[in-house]
Design a protein around this motif. Structure first.
Motif, mmCIF file in Angstrom:
data_model
loop_
_atom_site.group_PDB
_atom_site.id
_atom_site.type_symbol
_atom_site.label_atom_id
_atom_site.label_comp_id
_atom_site.label_asym_id
_atom_site.label_seq_id
_atom_site.Cartn_x
_atom_site.Cartn_y
_atom_site.Cartn_z
ATOM 1 N N ASP A 134 0.843 -1.203 0.000
ATOM 2 C CA ASP A 134 0.000 0.000 0.000
ATOM 3 C C ASP A 134 0.877 1.252 0.000
ATOM 4 O OD1 ASP A 134 -2.295 1.562 0.067
ATOM 5 O OD2 ASP A 134 -2.424 1.504 2.251
ATOM 6 N N VAL A 143 -8.642 -1.157 1.408
ATOM 7 C CA VAL A 143 -8.483 -1.681 2.769
ATOM 8 C C VAL A 143 -9.624 -1.178 3.656
ATOM 9 C CG1 VAL A 143 -6.999 -1.645 4.812
ATOM 10 C CG2 VAL A 143 -5.989 -1.988 2.541
ATOM 11 N N VAL A 165 -0.947 -5.914 5.145
ATOM 12 C CA VAL A 165 -0.741 -4.671 4.416
ATOM 13 C C VAL A 165 0.595 -4.079 4.834
ATOM 14 C CG1 VAL A 165 -1.651 -2.365 3.944
ATOM 15 C CG2 VAL A 165 -3.236 -4.287 4.284
#
Length: 189
Positions: A134, A143, A165
């Motif tokens: 990300d 997300v 993530v």
């Protein structure tokens, strides 16, 4: 060390920063001794990823449907180029050939691949680590949306937690490395 399946964009019209990210990802996979398993394309981030991987000394495995080979976008420099009959079979082969998955920024095809490996993991069809990079909050809306699905009980918290993530490339690769399942060792004779 491990075969890392990487999903990313193949668009020819991306900003240079995304191509650089893909190239750097490939280089770092090679530096860490991993094999790259990619969508087998030679354009966009996918092409930069494979070029970076080879520059870093990685073995490259490309998995591409015949229709894209016919469009002349196959990464013919791959150490191994597997040609499938469809996009669906491409995903199946990539899942089978990969020990872990990293998703870089991308569009619909990238999201399709991410959701395929994520869904099959929630169904216990594999237990391979998955990381979503990300960088620059690229995936923040996704997300947040998945979190809202979890809050509304459409997604189980354990399912959401299957994809980790990461905010930077080093964090993403460190996370993958730390969650790889060691290969079984054979008993000494």
């Amino acid at each position: 060390m491990a075969a890392i399946g990487v999903f990313c964009a193949s668009s020819r019209t991306l900003d240079q920063r995304w191509l650089d990210l893909a190239f750097d990802t490939g280089m770092e996979l090679g530096r860490r001794g991993h094999t790259l398993v990619s969508g087998g394309g030679c354009v966009g981030m996918m092409g930069a990823l494979a070029d970076g991987a080879r520059s870093g000394g990685a073995r490259t495995v490309g998995v591409i449907p015949q229709a894209l080979v016919d469009l002349e976008v196959a990464d013919l420099a791959s150490d191994e180029l597997l040609v499938t009959d469809s996009m669906a079979s491409r995903k199946t082969v990539m899942i089978e050939r990969s020990d872990a998955f990293l998703t870089l920024p991308g569009g619909l095809g990238t999201l399709d691949e991410l959701f395929e490996v994520w869904t099959t993991a929630t169904l216990a069809m594999h237990d391979k680590p998955m990381v979503l990079l990300d960088t620059d909050d690229f995936y923040r809306p996704l997300v947040d949306w998945i979190t809202s699905l979890t809050d509304q009980h459409f997604v189980k918290p354990a399912g959401q937690d299957l994809v980790r993530v990461a905010r930077s490339l080093p964090e993403a690769l460190d996370t993958l490395d730390s969650h790889l399942i060691p290969a079984p060792t054979s008993p000494s004779a």
